[in-house]
Write a protein that holds these residues in place. Sequence first.
Motif, PDB file in Angstrom:
ATOM      1  N   PHE A 162      -4.568   6.199  -0.652  1.00 48.01           N
ATOM      2  CA  PHE A 162      -3.576   5.146  -0.929  1.00 48.01           C
ATOM      3  C   PHE A 162      -4.184   4.112  -1.875  1.00 48.01           C
ATOM      4  O   PHE A 162      -5.403   4.031  -2.011  1.00 48.01           O
ATOM      5  N   ASP A 163      -3.323   3.327  -2.530  1.00 50.10           N
ATOM      6  CA  ASP A 163      -3.800   2.154  -3.254  1.00 50.10           C
ATOM      7  C   ASP A 163      -2.859   0.988  -2.975  1.00 50.10           C
ATOM      8  O   ASP A 163      -1.803   1.158  -2.350  1.00 50.10           O
ATOM      9  N   VAL A 164      -3.290  -0.187  -3.399  1.00 45.24           N
ATOM     10  CA  VAL A 164      -2.487  -1.396  -3.143  1.00 45.24           C
ATOM     11  C   VAL A 164      -1.939  -1.907  -4.463  1.00 45.24           C
ATOM     12  O   VAL A 164      -2.667  -2.055  -5.444  1.00 45.24           O
ATOM     13  N   THR A 165      -0.648  -2.161  -4.490  1.00 51.57           N
ATOM     14  CA  THR A 165       0.008  -2.776  -5.645  1.00 51.57           C
ATOM     15  C   THR A 165       0.231  -4.252  -5.339  1.00 51.57           C
ATOM     16  O   THR A 165       0.977  -4.591  -4.411  1.00 51.57           O
ATOM     17  N   PRO A 166      -0.434  -5.161  -6.081  1.00 45.52           N
ATOM     18  CA  PRO A 166      -0.211  -6.591  -5.824  1.00 45.52           C
ATOM     19  C   PRO A 166       1.261  -6.962  -6.049  1.00 45.52           C
ATOM     20  O   PRO A 166       1.936  -6.394  -6.910  1.00 45.52           O
ATOM     21  N   HIS A 167       1.721  -7.938  -5.275  1.00 42.70           N
ATOM     22  CA  HIS A 167       3.158  -8.241  -5.263  1.00 42.70           C
ATOM     23  C   HIS A 167       3.687  -8.730  -6.613  1.00 42.70           C
ATOM     24  O   HIS A 167       4.880  -8.687  -6.862  1.00 42.70           O
TER      25      HIS A 167
ATOM     26  N   ALA B  84       0.869  -1.193   0.000  1.00 45.49           N
ATOM     27  CA  ALA B  84       0.000   0.000   0.000  1.00 45.49           C
ATOM     28  C   ALA B  84       0.897   1.231   0.000  1.00 45.49           C
ATOM     29  O   ALA B  84       1.834   1.327   0.803  1.00 45.49           O
ATOM     30  N   ASN B  85       0.638   2.125  -0.896  1.00 45.46           N
ATOM     31  CA  ASN B  85       1.401   3.388  -0.950  1.00 45.46           C
ATOM     32  C   ASN B  85       0.494   4.473  -1.523  1.00 45.46           C
ATOM     33  O   ASN B  85      -0.667   4.224  -1.884  1.00 45.46           O
ATOM     34  N   LYS B  86       1.031   5.668  -1.633  1.00 45.61           N
ATOM     35  CA  LYS B  86       0.269   6.829  -2.094  1.00 45.61           C
ATOM     36  C   LYS B  86      -0.521   6.523  -3.354  1.00 45.61           C
ATOM     37  O   LYS B  86      -0.027   5.860  -4.264  1.00 45.61           O
ATOM     38  N   ILE B  87      -1.745   7.005  -3.394  1.00 49.61           N
ATOM     39  CA  ILE B  87      -2.637   6.778  -4.532  1.00 49.61           C
ATOM     40  C   ILE B  87      -1.901   7.105  -5.847  1.00 49.61           C
ATOM     41  O   ILE B  87      -1.223   8.131  -5.949  1.00 49.61           O
ATOM     42  N   GLY B  88      -2.023   6.200  -6.785  1.00 48.40           N
ATOM     43  CA  GLY B  88      -1.317   6.364  -8.068  1.00 48.40           C
ATOM     44  C   GLY B  88      -0.153   5.404  -8.224  1.00 48.40           C
ATOM     45  O   GLY B  88       0.336   5.171  -9.335  1.00 48.40           O
ATOM     46  N   THR B  89       0.283   4.791  -7.112  1.00 46.80           N
ATOM     47  CA  THR B  89       1.428   3.877  -7.175  1.00 46.80           C
ATOM     48  C   THR B  89       1.090   2.638  -8.007  1.00 46.80           C
ATOM     49  O   THR B  89       1.924   2.158  -8.797  1.00 46.80           O
ATOM     50  N   TYR B  90      -0.131   2.113  -7.838  1.00 44.09           N
ATOM     51  CA  TYR B  90      -0.536   0.897  -8.558  1.00 44.09           C
ATOM     52  C   TYR B  90      -0.407   1.086 -10.069  1.00 44.09           C
ATOM     53  O   TYR B  90       0.147   0.238 -10.784  1.00 44.09           O
TER      54      TYR B  90
END
Length: 353
Positions: free
Chosen positions: A314-319, A246-252
Amino acid sequence: MRTVFWDYERQSLKMIDQRLLPMQMIIAEFTDYRAVARAITEMYVRGAPAIGAAAAFGLALAAHQSTAPGREQLLADLDSAAATLNAARPTAVNLAWAVSRLLAVAQQPSLASASAIRAALLAEAQRLADEDVALNRRMGFHGAELINDGDTILHHCNTGALATVDWGTALGVIFAAHEQGKQIHVLVDETRPRLQGARLTAWELQQRGIAYDVIADNAAGHFMRTGQVDIVLVGSDRTAANGDVANKIGTYKLAVVAKENGIPFYPVVPTSTIDLNLAHGDLIPIEERDQEEVLTVFGQPITPAGATARNPAFDVTPHRYVTGIVTEVGIIYPPFLRNLRAAVAAAQPDPAG
Ligand code: MRU
Protein backbone atom coordinates in the motif's frame (compact mmCIF):
# COMPACT_ATOMS: atom_id res chain seq x y z
CA MET A 1 -23.22 -14.70 -5.08
CA ARG A 2 -21.54 -13.00 -2.14
CA THR A 3 -17.74 -13.01 -1.78
CA VAL A 4 -17.99 -13.97 1.90
CA PHE A 5 -21.00 -15.79 3.38
CA TRP A 6 -22.09 -18.08 6.18
CA ASP A 7 -23.45 -21.50 5.22
CA TYR A 8 -26.24 -22.01 7.77
CA GLU A 9 -26.73 -25.67 6.87
CA ARG A 10 -23.08 -26.59 7.34
CA GLN A 11 -22.33 -23.99 10.04
CA SER A 12 -19.24 -22.91 8.12
CA LEU A 13 -17.80 -19.82 6.46
CA LYS A 14 -17.50 -19.82 2.69
CA MET A 15 -15.40 -17.45 0.57
CA ILE A 16 -14.51 -17.18 -3.08
CA ASP A 17 -10.84 -18.11 -3.47
CA GLN A 18 -9.70 -14.95 -5.26
CA ARG A 19 -6.18 -16.24 -5.85
CA LEU A 20 -7.49 -18.41 -8.67
CA LEU A 21 -9.73 -15.97 -10.52
CA PRO A 22 -10.48 -15.53 -13.37
CA MET A 23 -9.08 -18.92 -14.39
CA GLN A 24 -10.95 -20.91 -11.75
CA MET A 25 -13.99 -20.12 -9.60
CA ILE A 26 -13.66 -22.10 -6.38
CA ILE A 27 -15.55 -21.56 -3.13
CA ALA A 28 -13.38 -22.39 -0.13
CA GLU A 29 -14.99 -23.60 3.12
CA PHE A 30 -13.71 -22.71 6.60
CA THR A 31 -14.49 -24.41 9.89
CA ASP A 32 -11.52 -23.07 11.87
CA TYR A 33 -10.95 -19.38 12.65
CA ARG A 34 -7.17 -19.90 12.37
CA ALA A 35 -7.65 -20.99 8.76
CA VAL A 36 -9.74 -17.83 8.19
CA ALA A 37 -6.83 -15.73 9.50
CA ARG A 38 -4.43 -17.57 7.17
CA ALA A 39 -6.82 -17.06 4.24
CA ILE A 40 -6.80 -13.30 4.92
CA THR A 41 -2.97 -13.27 5.03
CA GLU A 42 -2.68 -15.37 1.87
CA MET A 43 -5.35 -13.28 0.11
CA TYR A 44 -7.99 -15.90 -0.65
CA VAL A 45 -10.09 -12.96 0.49
CA ARG A 46 -8.85 -9.39 0.03
CA GLY A 47 -10.20 -5.87 -0.17
CA ALA A 48 -10.79 -3.94 3.06
CA PRO A 49 -14.56 -4.51 3.56
CA ALA A 50 -14.34 -8.20 2.52
CA ILE A 51 -11.50 -8.72 5.00
CA GLY A 52 -13.67 -7.09 7.70
CA ALA A 53 -16.61 -9.41 6.97
CA ALA A 54 -14.31 -12.46 6.88
CA ALA A 55 -12.88 -11.51 10.28
CA ALA A 56 -16.39 -10.98 11.72
CA PHE A 57 -17.53 -14.43 10.59
CA GLY A 58 -14.13 -15.76 11.71
CA LEU A 59 -14.85 -14.60 15.25
CA ALA A 60 -18.35 -16.11 15.10
CA LEU A 61 -16.65 -19.32 13.99
CA ALA A 62 -14.22 -19.13 16.93
CA ALA A 63 -17.21 -18.90 19.29
CA HIS A 64 -18.80 -21.87 17.56
CA GLN A 65 -15.54 -23.88 17.81
CA SER A 66 -14.88 -23.07 21.47
CA THR A 67 -16.03 -25.72 23.94
CA ALA A 68 -16.03 -23.19 26.81
CA PRO A 69 -19.00 -24.03 29.04
CA GLY A 70 -19.52 -20.53 30.44
CA ARG A 71 -19.46 -16.87 29.58
CA GLU A 72 -16.05 -15.94 31.06
CA GLN A 73 -14.18 -18.85 29.48
CA LEU A 74 -15.75 -18.13 26.11
CA LEU A 75 -14.82 -14.43 26.31
CA ALA A 76 -11.19 -15.45 27.03
CA ASP A 77 -11.21 -17.77 23.98
CA LEU A 78 -12.64 -14.93 21.88
CA ASP A 79 -9.91 -12.51 22.99
CA SER A 80 -7.28 -14.95 21.81
CA ALA A 81 -9.09 -15.57 18.49
CA ALA A 82 -9.45 -11.79 18.02
CA ALA A 83 -5.66 -11.36 18.41
CA THR A 84 -5.03 -14.05 15.76
CA LEU A 85 -7.51 -12.47 13.32
CA ASN A 86 -6.24 -8.92 13.94
CA ALA A 87 -2.68 -10.00 13.10
CA ALA A 88 -3.66 -11.37 9.67
CA ARG A 89 -3.08 -8.12 7.71
CA PRO A 90 -2.11 -4.72 9.11
CA THR A 91 -3.29 -1.98 6.76
CA ALA A 92 -7.04 -2.43 6.20
CA VAL A 93 -8.64 -0.96 9.31
CA ASN A 94 -11.91 -2.77 8.55
CA LEU A 95 -10.35 -5.89 10.07
CA ALA A 96 -9.81 -4.39 13.54
CA TRP A 97 -13.07 -2.43 13.19
CA ALA A 98 -15.09 -5.61 12.57
CA VAL A 99 -13.34 -7.61 15.29
CA SER A 100 -13.87 -4.90 17.92
CA ARG A 101 -17.53 -4.48 16.86
CA LEU A 102 -18.10 -8.22 17.44
CA LEU A 103 -16.17 -8.29 20.71
CA ALA A 104 -18.32 -5.44 22.01
CA VAL A 105 -21.42 -7.51 21.26
CA ALA A 106 -19.94 -10.59 22.95
CA GLN A 107 -19.17 -8.58 26.09
CA GLN A 108 -22.72 -7.29 26.56
CA PRO A 109 -23.69 -8.10 30.15
CA SER A 110 -27.16 -9.17 29.00
CA LEU A 111 -25.63 -12.20 27.26
CA ALA A 112 -25.38 -14.47 30.30
CA SER A 113 -24.52 -17.82 28.72
CA ALA A 114 -21.96 -19.09 26.23
CA SER A 115 -24.72 -20.19 23.88
CA ALA A 116 -26.31 -16.71 23.96
CA ILE A 117 -22.94 -15.18 23.01
CA ARG A 118 -22.46 -17.69 20.17
CA ALA A 119 -25.87 -16.86 18.69
CA ALA A 120 -25.37 -13.09 19.10
CA LEU A 121 -21.97 -13.17 17.38
CA LEU A 122 -23.25 -14.99 14.32
CA ALA A 123 -26.22 -12.61 14.10
CA GLU A 124 -23.90 -9.59 14.36
CA ALA A 125 -21.50 -10.91 11.69
CA GLN A 126 -24.47 -11.47 9.39
CA ARG A 127 -25.75 -7.94 10.14
CA LEU A 128 -22.32 -6.47 9.36
CA ALA A 129 -22.20 -8.35 6.04
CA ASP A 130 -25.74 -7.30 5.08
CA GLU A 131 -25.01 -3.68 5.99
CA ASP A 132 -21.90 -3.77 3.81
CA VAL A 133 -23.96 -4.66 0.74
CA ALA A 134 -26.63 -2.03 1.43
CA LEU A 135 -24.20 0.80 2.18
CA ASN A 136 -22.02 0.01 -0.82
CA ARG A 137 -25.02 0.48 -3.08
CA ARG A 138 -25.89 3.79 -1.40
CA MET A 139 -22.28 4.92 -1.73
CA GLY A 140 -22.21 3.86 -5.38
CA PHE A 141 -25.19 6.03 -6.26
CA HIS A 142 -23.76 9.02 -4.33
CA GLY A 143 -20.55 8.65 -6.33
CA ALA A 144 -22.37 8.19 -9.62
CA GLU A 145 -23.31 11.89 -9.42
CA LEU A 146 -19.68 12.57 -10.34
CA ILE A 147 -19.85 10.54 -13.53
CA ASN A 148 -21.00 12.07 -16.80
CA ASP A 149 -22.29 10.26 -19.86
CA GLY A 150 -19.28 9.44 -22.03
CA ASP A 151 -16.68 9.61 -19.24
CA THR A 152 -13.50 7.57 -19.16
CA ILE A 153 -12.67 6.48 -15.62
CA LEU A 154 -9.23 5.39 -14.46
CA HIS A 155 -9.43 2.68 -11.77
CA HIS A 156 -6.75 0.97 -9.67
CA CYS A 157 -6.69 -2.48 -8.03
CA ASN A 158 -10.02 -4.26 -7.44
CA THR A 159 -12.71 -2.48 -5.48
CA GLY A 160 -15.74 -4.39 -6.70
CA ALA A 161 -18.01 -7.11 -5.33
CA LEU A 162 -14.91 -9.21 -4.71
CA ALA A 163 -13.33 -6.57 -2.45
CA THR A 164 -16.51 -6.26 -0.37
CA VAL A 165 -19.33 -8.61 0.60
CA ASP A 166 -21.04 -7.56 -2.63
CA TRP A 167 -21.30 -4.59 -5.05
CA GLY A 168 -18.08 -2.72 -4.24
CA THR A 169 -16.69 0.73 -3.46
CA ALA A 170 -15.03 2.60 -6.38
CA LEU A 171 -16.17 -0.08 -8.81
CA GLY A 172 -19.60 0.21 -7.15
CA VAL A 173 -19.73 3.83 -8.37
CA ILE A 174 -18.97 2.58 -11.88
CA PHE A 175 -21.70 -0.09 -11.59
CA ALA A 176 -24.19 2.55 -10.40
CA ALA A 177 -23.34 4.90 -13.29
CA HIS A 178 -23.76 1.98 -15.70
CA GLU A 179 -27.14 1.10 -14.12
CA GLN A 180 -28.17 4.73 -14.69
CA GLY A 181 -27.57 4.17 -18.40
CA LYS A 182 -24.43 6.31 -18.69
CA GLN A 183 -22.02 5.24 -21.42
CA ILE A 184 -18.72 4.89 -19.64
CA HIS A 185 -15.33 3.45 -20.38
CA VAL A 186 -12.93 2.16 -17.73
CA LEU A 187 -9.15 2.12 -17.95
CA VAL A 188 -8.18 -0.76 -15.67
CA ASP A 189 -4.72 -0.56 -14.10
CA GLU A 190 -3.41 -4.13 -14.12
CA THR A 191 -2.06 -3.55 -10.56
CA ARG A 192 1.19 -5.43 -10.21
CA PRO A 193 2.31 -7.45 -8.38
CA ARG A 194 -0.87 -9.43 -7.68
CA LEU A 195 -2.77 -8.20 -10.73
CA GLN A 196 -6.06 -7.47 -8.97
CA GLY A 197 -7.00 -5.11 -11.82
CA ALA A 198 -6.20 -7.43 -14.72
CA ARG A 199 -7.61 -10.55 -13.05
CA LEU A 200 -10.49 -9.35 -10.89
CA THR A 201 -11.65 -5.90 -12.03
CA ALA A 202 -11.63 -6.87 -15.71
CA TRP A 203 -13.62 -10.01 -14.79
CA GLU A 204 -16.25 -8.01 -12.89
CA LEU A 205 -16.58 -5.37 -15.63
CA GLN A 206 -16.88 -8.04 -18.30
CA GLN A 207 -19.67 -9.81 -16.42
CA ARG A 208 -21.64 -6.55 -16.30
CA GLY A 209 -21.00 -5.63 -19.92
CA ILE A 210 -19.12 -2.41 -19.08
CA ALA A 211 -16.57 -1.25 -21.68
CA TYR A 212 -12.97 -1.38 -20.47
CA ASP A 213 -9.34 -1.69 -21.46
CA VAL A 214 -6.68 -3.13 -19.20
CA ILE A 215 -3.58 -0.95 -19.15
CA ALA A 216 -0.09 -1.57 -17.79
CA ASP A 217 0.29 0.41 -14.55
CA ASN A 218 3.02 2.43 -16.23
CA ALA A 219 0.59 3.64 -18.92
CA ALA A 220 -1.71 5.60 -16.59
CA GLY A 221 0.34 8.82 -16.75
CA HIS A 222 0.31 8.79 -20.54
CA PHE A 223 -3.49 8.50 -20.66
CA MET A 224 -3.90 11.31 -18.13
CA ARG A 225 -1.46 13.73 -19.77
CA THR A 226 -3.04 13.20 -23.20
CA GLY A 227 -6.54 14.08 -22.00
CA GLN A 228 -7.97 10.57 -22.13
CA VAL A 229 -9.10 10.35 -18.48
CA ASP A 230 -12.03 12.32 -16.96
CA ILE A 231 -11.86 11.08 -13.38
CA VAL A 232 -9.77 8.74 -11.21
CA LEU A 233 -11.67 6.46 -8.79
CA VAL A 234 -9.92 4.29 -6.21
CA GLY A 235 -10.75 2.53 -2.94
CA SER A 236 -9.00 2.83 0.41
CA ASP A 237 -7.77 0.44 3.06
CA ARG A 238 -7.51 3.11 5.73
CA THR A 239 -8.21 6.82 5.61
CA ALA A 240 -6.76 8.98 8.38
CA ALA A 241 -8.67 11.73 10.21
CA ASN A 242 -7.11 14.44 7.99
CA GLY A 243 -8.13 12.71 4.72
CA ASP A 244 -4.79 11.07 3.89
CA VAL A 245 -5.68 7.87 2.05
CA ALA A 246 -3.83 4.53 2.22
CA ASN A 247 -4.66 2.35 -0.76
CA LYS A 248 -3.07 -0.21 -3.08
CA ILE A 249 0.53 0.55 -3.99
CA GLY A 250 0.61 2.87 -6.99
CA THR A 251 -2.35 5.02 -5.91
CA TYR A 252 -0.11 7.91 -4.79
CA LYS A 253 1.50 8.18 -8.21
CA LEU A 254 -1.95 8.30 -9.84
CA ALA A 255 -3.11 11.07 -7.52
CA VAL A 256 -0.05 13.25 -8.16
CA VAL A 257 -0.33 12.87 -11.93
CA ALA A 258 -4.09 13.50 -11.76
CA LYS A 259 -3.56 16.81 -9.90
CA GLU A 260 -0.81 17.84 -12.33
CA ASN A 261 -3.29 17.35 -15.18
CA GLY A 262 -6.36 18.85 -13.49
CA ILE A 263 -8.17 15.51 -13.28
CA PRO A 264 -10.43 14.93 -10.24
CA PHE A 265 -9.24 12.17 -7.90
CA TYR A 266 -11.88 10.55 -5.65
CA PRO A 267 -11.32 7.69 -3.19
CA VAL A 268 -14.56 5.81 -2.47
CA VAL A 269 -14.50 4.93 1.21
CA PRO A 270 -17.14 3.46 3.53
CA THR A 271 -16.99 5.13 6.95
CA SER A 272 -15.79 1.79 8.40
CA THR A 273 -12.49 2.47 6.56
CA ILE A 274 -12.02 5.90 8.17
CA ASP A 275 -9.70 5.73 11.18
CA LEU A 276 -10.30 8.86 13.24
CA ASN A 277 -7.72 7.61 15.77
CA LEU A 278 -4.91 8.34 13.32
CA ALA A 279 -4.20 12.03 12.82
CA HIS A 280 -2.44 11.59 9.47
CA GLY A 281 -1.42 9.01 6.90
CA ASP A 282 2.18 8.54 8.07
CA LEU A 283 0.75 6.74 11.10
CA ILE A 284 -0.95 4.08 8.95
CA PRO A 285 0.88 0.73 9.09
CA ILE A 286 1.98 -0.26 5.60
CA GLU A 287 2.11 -3.98 4.92
CA GLU A 288 5.25 -5.24 3.22
CA ARG A 289 4.57 -8.59 1.58
CA ASP A 290 6.80 -11.44 0.43
CA GLN A 291 9.30 -10.46 -2.25
CA GLU A 292 8.30 -13.56 -4.26
CA GLU A 293 5.15 -11.65 -5.36
CA VAL A 294 7.41 -9.23 -7.26
CA LEU A 295 10.04 -11.73 -8.41
CA THR A 296 7.51 -14.10 -10.01
CA VAL A 297 4.36 -14.00 -12.15
CA PHE A 298 1.99 -16.94 -11.56
CA GLY A 299 4.83 -18.76 -9.84
CA GLN A 300 7.28 -18.31 -12.73
CA PRO A 301 10.49 -16.35 -11.96
CA ILE A 302 10.91 -13.18 -14.04
CA THR A 303 14.26 -12.07 -12.60
CA PRO A 304 17.76 -13.54 -12.52
CA ALA A 305 18.35 -16.14 -9.79
CA GLY A 306 19.28 -14.40 -6.56
CA ALA A 307 17.48 -11.11 -7.38
CA THR A 308 15.87 -9.39 -4.40
CA ALA A 309 12.78 -7.17 -4.33
CA ARG A 310 10.82 -4.76 -2.12
CA ASN A 311 7.07 -5.23 -1.94
CA PRO A 312 5.06 -2.60 -0.03
CA ALA A 313 1.40 -3.50 -0.61
CA PHE A 314 0.00 0.00 0.00
CA ASP A 315 0.98 3.66 -0.19
CA VAL A 316 -0.40 6.86 1.31
CA THR A 317 -1.82 9.69 -0.77
CA PRO A 318 -1.68 13.00 1.15
CA HIS A 319 -5.07 14.69 1.33
CA ARG A 320 -3.92 17.69 -0.77
CA TYR A 321 -4.23 15.42 -3.83
CA VAL A 322 -7.75 14.26 -2.89
CA THR A 323 -10.59 16.15 -4.59
CA GLY A 324 -13.28 14.56 -2.42
CA ILE A 325 -14.09 11.31 -0.62
CA VAL A 326 -17.23 9.38 -1.54
CA THR A 327 -18.87 7.70 1.48
CA GLU A 328 -22.22 6.06 2.16
CA VAL A 329 -23.41 9.34 3.73
CA GLY A 330 -22.48 11.46 0.74
CA ILE A 331 -19.44 13.05 -0.90
CA ILE A 332 -17.08 14.67 1.60
CA TYR A 333 -15.00 17.70 0.58
CA PRO A 334 -12.24 19.60 2.43
CA PRO A 335 -11.69 20.51 5.17
CA PHE A 336 -11.49 16.75 5.72
CA LEU A 337 -10.53 16.96 9.39
CA ARG A 338 -13.91 18.45 10.26
CA ASN A 339 -16.04 16.89 7.54
CA LEU A 340 -14.83 13.27 7.88
CA ARG A 341 -15.55 13.37 11.60
CA ALA A 342 -19.08 14.56 10.84
CA ALA A 343 -19.51 11.82 8.20
CA VAL A 344 -18.50 9.08 10.65
CA ALA A 345 -20.94 10.49 13.22
CA ALA A 346 -23.72 10.60 10.62
CA ALA A 347 -23.21 6.98 9.52
CA GLN A 348 -25.78 4.74 11.12
CA PRO A 349 -26.20 0.98 10.71
CA ASP A 350 -28.91 0.37 8.13
CA PRO A 351 -31.88 -1.05 10.06
CA ALA A 352 -33.07 -2.81 6.89
CA GLY A 353 -29.71 -4.56 6.67
O1 MRU B 1 -4.16 -6.05 -1.17
P1 MRU B 1 -5.64 -5.95 -1.46
O2 MRU B 1 -6.04 -6.59 -2.74
O3 MRU B 1 -6.46 -6.41 -0.28
O4 MRU B 1 -5.88 -4.41 -1.61
C1 MRU B 1 -7.17 -3.93 -1.90
C2 MRU B 1 -7.22 -2.47 -2.12
O5 MRU B 1 -6.23 -1.78 -2.03
C3 MRU B 1 -8.56 -1.85 -2.35
O6 MRU B 1 -8.42 -0.71 -3.14
C4 MRU B 1 -9.15 -1.46 -1.00
O7 MRU B 1 -9.29 -2.59 -0.16
C5 MRU B 1 -10.41 -0.72 -1.01
S1 MRU B 1 -11.67 -1.27 -2.08
C6 MRU B 1 -12.74 -2.22 -1.30
